[in-house]
Design an enzyme around this catalytic site. Structure first.
Site, PDB file in Angstrom:
ATOM      1  N   TYR A 176       3.369  -8.097  -3.738  1.00  0.00           N
ATOM      2  CA  TYR A 176       3.633  -7.609  -2.388  1.00  0.00           C
ATOM      3  C   TYR A 176       2.380  -7.211  -1.599  1.00  0.00           C
ATOM      4  O   TYR A 176       2.489  -6.640  -0.534  1.00  0.00           O
ATOM      5  CB  TYR A 176       4.640  -6.455  -2.406  1.00  0.00           C
ATOM      6  CG  TYR A 176       4.281  -5.296  -3.324  1.00  0.00           C
ATOM      7  CD1 TYR A 176       3.410  -4.299  -2.898  1.00  0.00           C
ATOM      8  CD2 TYR A 176       4.808  -5.206  -4.604  1.00  0.00           C
ATOM      9  CE1 TYR A 176       3.075  -3.250  -3.724  1.00  0.00           C
ATOM     10  CE2 TYR A 176       4.484  -4.164  -5.439  1.00  0.00           C
ATOM     11  CZ  TYR A 176       3.620  -3.189  -4.993  1.00  0.00           C
ATOM     12  OH  TYR A 176       3.288  -2.150  -5.815  1.00  0.00           O
ATOM     13  N   HIS A 219       1.953   0.384  -8.835  1.00  0.00           N
ATOM     14  CA  HIS A 219       2.679   1.657  -8.678  1.00  0.00           C
ATOM     15  C   HIS A 219       2.736   2.392 -10.020  1.00  0.00           C
ATOM     16  O   HIS A 219       2.389   3.556 -10.124  1.00  0.00           O
ATOM     17  CB  HIS A 219       4.094   1.394  -8.165  1.00  0.00           C
ATOM     18  CG  HIS A 219       4.950   2.614  -8.142  1.00  0.00           C
ATOM     19  ND1 HIS A 219       4.726   3.665  -7.289  1.00  0.00           N
ATOM     20  CD2 HIS A 219       6.021   2.965  -8.901  1.00  0.00           C
ATOM     21  CE1 HIS A 219       5.640   4.606  -7.504  1.00  0.00           C
ATOM     22  NE2 HIS A 219       6.426   4.205  -8.482  1.00  0.00           N
ATOM     23  N   ARG A 252      -3.961   2.901  -3.095  1.00  0.00           N
ATOM     24  CA  ARG A 252      -3.670   2.793  -4.525  1.00  0.00           C
ATOM     25  C   ARG A 252      -4.250   1.475  -5.029  1.00  0.00           C
ATOM     26  O   ARG A 252      -3.748   0.417  -4.682  1.00  0.00           O
ATOM     27  CB  ARG A 252      -2.147   2.811  -4.697  1.00  0.00           C
ATOM     28  CG  ARG A 252      -1.666   3.057  -6.099  1.00  0.00           C
ATOM     29  CD  ARG A 252      -0.172   2.816  -6.190  1.00  0.00           C
ATOM     30  NE  ARG A 252       0.101   1.394  -6.173  1.00  0.00           N
ATOM     31  CZ  ARG A 252       1.189   0.838  -5.634  1.00  0.00           C
ATOM     32  NH1 ARG A 252       2.113   1.574  -5.070  1.00  0.00           N
ATOM     33  NH2 ARG A 252       1.339  -0.474  -5.647  1.00  0.00           N
TER      34      ARG A 252
END
Lengths: 462, 373
Positions: free
Chosen positions: B270, B261, B257
């Site tokens: 992160y 998100h 990705r």
């Protein structure tokens, strides 16, 4: 036709953001989807792209300022148009597609340029009866609607302002323009003329009871700024705002009492000196903190009420069977408290290593939010820069915090003789709601025993 | 007493087109030049759509949005291999499945703008709407697959989910049913390495997600999810197998990705830049373009034409979306059941009565955006 582009909900339920910087200036040409601003929300720093091609006619706000979702961010039009031409009103301002933007709907129009007064008929009636001019009242309700409370507050302010006439009881020596606490020069006002003021706002003065509206306080403060001039206003935001909120929450929730004592850590100092070099070879900086954390956890085992919190909603004391110790770290931006988990299950060497890593991460602001949550007890080093004792503020919702002072050589009396020993001060703040003084002292004594006689750590080993 | 070896397992990974745009001729799927160009156009459409959607969200013109950047080949490649009668059960990052299967782009904008009518497609389009709950899609797909077999239809069901969903009981139960009953289903896991912020390494100790199928008695294969030809080929074979009554397949599309998100996330918190840069070199569109250019199928002029068409297609869809008459607030009752349950019928009645009492009801045109796990 110029378009007033409102700051949308760019997260999910975001209500405001801080303007980081403008990427374009007033007068600049802009293409559709070209970024015009960087805004930091509670989720991330995001680029806000222009919804249309044209010219930036006006930008609202300066870097560092907080922008509410739904407020106009920029006016974008064609060359030659002016920002004023658009005259945003609640019904026609909404930008590109008012209907499709949940944010603009939810927030309604809070545009500062709106002139229409939003108030229900009953609020208007109340305003008439209290003689309040609605056009001077700032609405706090949905979409800037003026509520009954707003009217009552405005009424209270005007009452106080009026009664502060030159003939009131201000002492002649006091400069009339300077800011004073509301009760200092308060004329007595009858409570009946100020409806709906909370009893907490009542302040006893020598002149009798004066009822102060919270808003009155703010109003008079503003007056003072106007006349004094040389002040700087810095927006309270980011980490500073978080610290501020949490300190207020702690101080207004827990009943904080601080117990102070001193401990002879000569044996511990010797032990550390002896082992320090061995640890250094492994890349571990052995400080006193892991010993102190271990000593705290040993004492917490025997005093569960110090490793607890209060669940206000159910009125229950929650005793925690896990031992996560918060470690206050001073960073350039302010105080951050990362958490060392399960201190009871780790060796002193492991703790030393972990504390070293986490402190560095914290200073570099690389610490993840997860590592800042869930502590059950906090230790703060109050002596690193100087000072002897302090009154640390509890890291709410915990119920106790231990402040440790600097270790110093001091003359003390041992067996009738003055000797020089390594002494350390401790200041334990506890929440008197669930912990009484005697228990706090017993708890502290257990910590001190371990620090005085590090051999006890050996006896604790499982 | 004895210790005997009972079985032996292997797991395979399929890749056809590498990062440099070179292909393994032996593995190439049978696609005509026209089909290759069509496949490329779908990827570009999706890419342009995705970039526009992100901008629209930041302008407050749609709600929370989940970008599919970097994963374009997974949805386009699988959907392009399907037959019209096949059923798709997407999670929420499968915009490419809708559009490649022919659902108008405006519908996809509508959905992300909080207008449920976007999920309503032509009756002959077997596309289920977006389902946000993690791991629900495999259950629906397996159930649908069994229904298709019962009804003697020549249709395969395809369920999409992510690496995070493989830790959900629902997904594992669905896989068990698929195996036991040899359901004509293809389970497509887009392993994009993150379940929001949870890295793949914390999702399972298993080396691959593909091998999870072994436990349920059917075939699982890992596919380079950034290789549209491999994705297409693996999907094609899985569909043929299912159609021939030979049971289910689990496809693990190994991808990354590239974006957050959703627009409510900040992935810089992160994951690190180096990892992102490594994956940027594996971009599915760039390598496919390199290949098509090398074999002379794609010329700069054609490439520009495809891009321009995609841009104007997206702009037209945005315009159609924004000029669409507002949905009625009572719509929220109307798309779950063909016939309302008595409780919902009563709630709807009360709601309509409430609406008529609220004087500005008519202006509440839009609902909240979709919620996220």
């Amino acid at each position: 036709m110029p378009l007033d582009f409102k700051f949308p909900d760019v997260g999910e339920g975001t209500t405001e953001g801080t303007l980081v910087k403008w990427l374009l200036a007033e007068g600049d040409k802009v293409k559709a989807d070209q970024p015009i601003a960087e805004i930091e929300t509670d989720k991330a720093v995001v680029e806000i792209p222009s919804p249309k091609t044209g010219v930036i006619l006006k930008l609202y706000g300066k870097p560092g300022e907080v922008i509410k979702v739904g407020n106009v961010l920029a006016t974008i039009g064609d060359a030659g148009e002016s920002a004023g031409a658009s005259k945003p009103t609640p019904t026609q301002t909404t930008t590109v597609s008012p209907s499709k933007s949940p944010a603009s709907l939810a927030q309604g129009s809070t545009s500062s340029s709106t002139n229409a007064i939003l108030a229900t008929p009953s609020t208007r009636q109340l305003a008439r009866s209290l003689n309040v001019d609605l056009s001077r009242v700032k609405g706090t309700g949905p979409g800037g609607r003026i509520t009954d409370e707003d009217v009552k507050n405005a009424s209270a302010v005007s009452t106080i302002t009026k009664s502060k006439s030159p003939s009131s009881s201000i002492p002649p020596s006091a400069p009339s323009s300077s800011y004073r606490e509301p009760w200092e020069s308060a004329p007595s006002a009858s409570a009946s003329s100020l409806p709906h003021v909370h009893p907490d706002d009542t302040v006893e003065t020598t002149q009798g009871t004066h009822v102060v509206s919270p808003l009155a306080h703010v109003e008079s403060t503003k007056q003072a700024w106007k006349s004094e001039g040389s002040e700087e206003r810095i927006p309270l935001r980011g980490l500073r705002k978080t610290i501020s909120d949490r300190m207020v929450k702690s101080m207004f929730t827990a009943v904080q009492v601080t117990h102070m004592d001193e401990v002879d850590v000569t044996a511990l100092v010797e032990l550390r000196e002896k082992e320090k070099l061995k640890m250094e070879k492994k890349g571990i900086k052995l400080t006193f903190l892991p010993f102190i954390a271990k000593a705290c956890v040993a004492a917490l085992h025997n005093h569960p009420y110090l490793n607890a919190s209060i669940d206000d909603s159910t009125q229950e004391v929650v005793l925690k069977k896990y031992f996560h110790v918060g470690m206050a770290v001073d960073t350039e931006d302010g105080l951050i408290v990362p958490v060392i988990r399960n201190v009871d299950q780790k060796s002193i060497v492991q703790l030393a290593q972990e504390m070293q890593d986490i402190a560095q991460k914290t200073r570099e602001r690389r610490i993840s939010p997860e590592d800042l949550k869930g502590s059950t007890f906090t230790i703060t080093n109050i002596g690193s820069l100087g000072g002897v004792y302090a009154t640390p503020v509890i890291n709410w919702p915990e119920v106790a915090i231990l402040g440790v002072g600097k270790i110093q050589e001091k003359p003390v009396v041992r067996a009738g003789k003055i000797v020089i020993r390594h002494m350390m001060t401790v200041s334990l703040t506890f929440d008197h709601r669930i912990i009484d003084g005697a228990q706090a002292v017993r708890f502290t004594n257990e910590i001190l025993q371990h620090l005085e006689d590090p051999g006890l750590f050996l006896l604790d080993v499982i | 007493m004895s210790l005997q070896k009972l079985t032996d397992f292997s797991t395979y990974k399929l890749s056809i087109l590498d990062e440099q745009g070179k292909v393994d001729e032996k593995l190439l799927p049978k696609l005509s030049n026209t089909q290759l160009v069509e496949l490329y156009s779908h990827l570009i459409n999706l890419h342009v759509f995705d970039e526009k959607a992100l901008k629209l969200q930041r302008q407050g013109r749609i709600g929370t949005y989940g970008s599919c950047a970097g994963q374009e080949a997974c949805t386009v490649g699988t959907a392009y291999a399907m037959e019209k009668q096949d059923w798709t059960f997407p999670a929420f990052r499968e915009h490419g499945v809708f559009m490649t299967r022919g659902v108008p782009m405006v519908n996809v904008f509508q959905y992300w703008g909080g207008d449920e009518r976007g999920s309503k497609v032509e009756s002959d389009m077997n596309c289920f709407p977006v389902a946000i709950p993690v791991g629900s899609q495999p259950l629906h797909a397996v159930g649908c697959a069994l229904a298709m077999r019962y009804l003697k239809k020549d249709a395969v069901a395809i369920g999409y989910f992510g690496d995070g969903a493989t830790s959900e009981g629902d997904t594992l139960e669905a896989m068990n049913f698929a195996g036991v009953f040899q359901a004509p289903v293809v389970l497509v896991c887009q392993n994009n390495q993150f379940a929001i912020s949870e890295p793949r390494s914390l999702q399972t100790r298993a080396e691959t997600i593909a091998q999870k199928a072994i436990a349920f008695g059917f075939e699982g294969i890992q596919v380079d999810g950034n290789d549209v030809l491999a994705v297409y080929q693996a999907m094609k074979q899985a569909l043929e197998k299912a159609r021939a009554g030979k049971g289910p397949t689990l496809l693990e599309l190994y991808t990354y990705r590239m974006g957050d998100h959703t627009t409510a996330d900040d992935s810089t918190r992160y994951r690190n830049k180096e990892e992102l840069e490594t994956w940027r070199k594996r971009d599915p569109i760039v390598r496919f373009k390199t290949y098509l250019t090398a074999i002379g199928v794609l010329t700069p002029a054609l490439e520009e034409k495809i891009m321009n068409e995609a841009v104007s297609k997206v702009e037209r869809a945005v315009q159609a979306y924004e000029t669409m008459p507002a949905p009625s607030p009572s719509d929220m009752f109307d798309y779950m059941y063909a016939q309302l349950t008595p409780e919902l019928a009563e709630q709807k009645k009360n709601f309509l009565a409430h609406l008529s009492r609220v004087n500005n009801a008519s202006s509440s045109k839009s609902g909240e955006g979709p919620g996220f796990p």
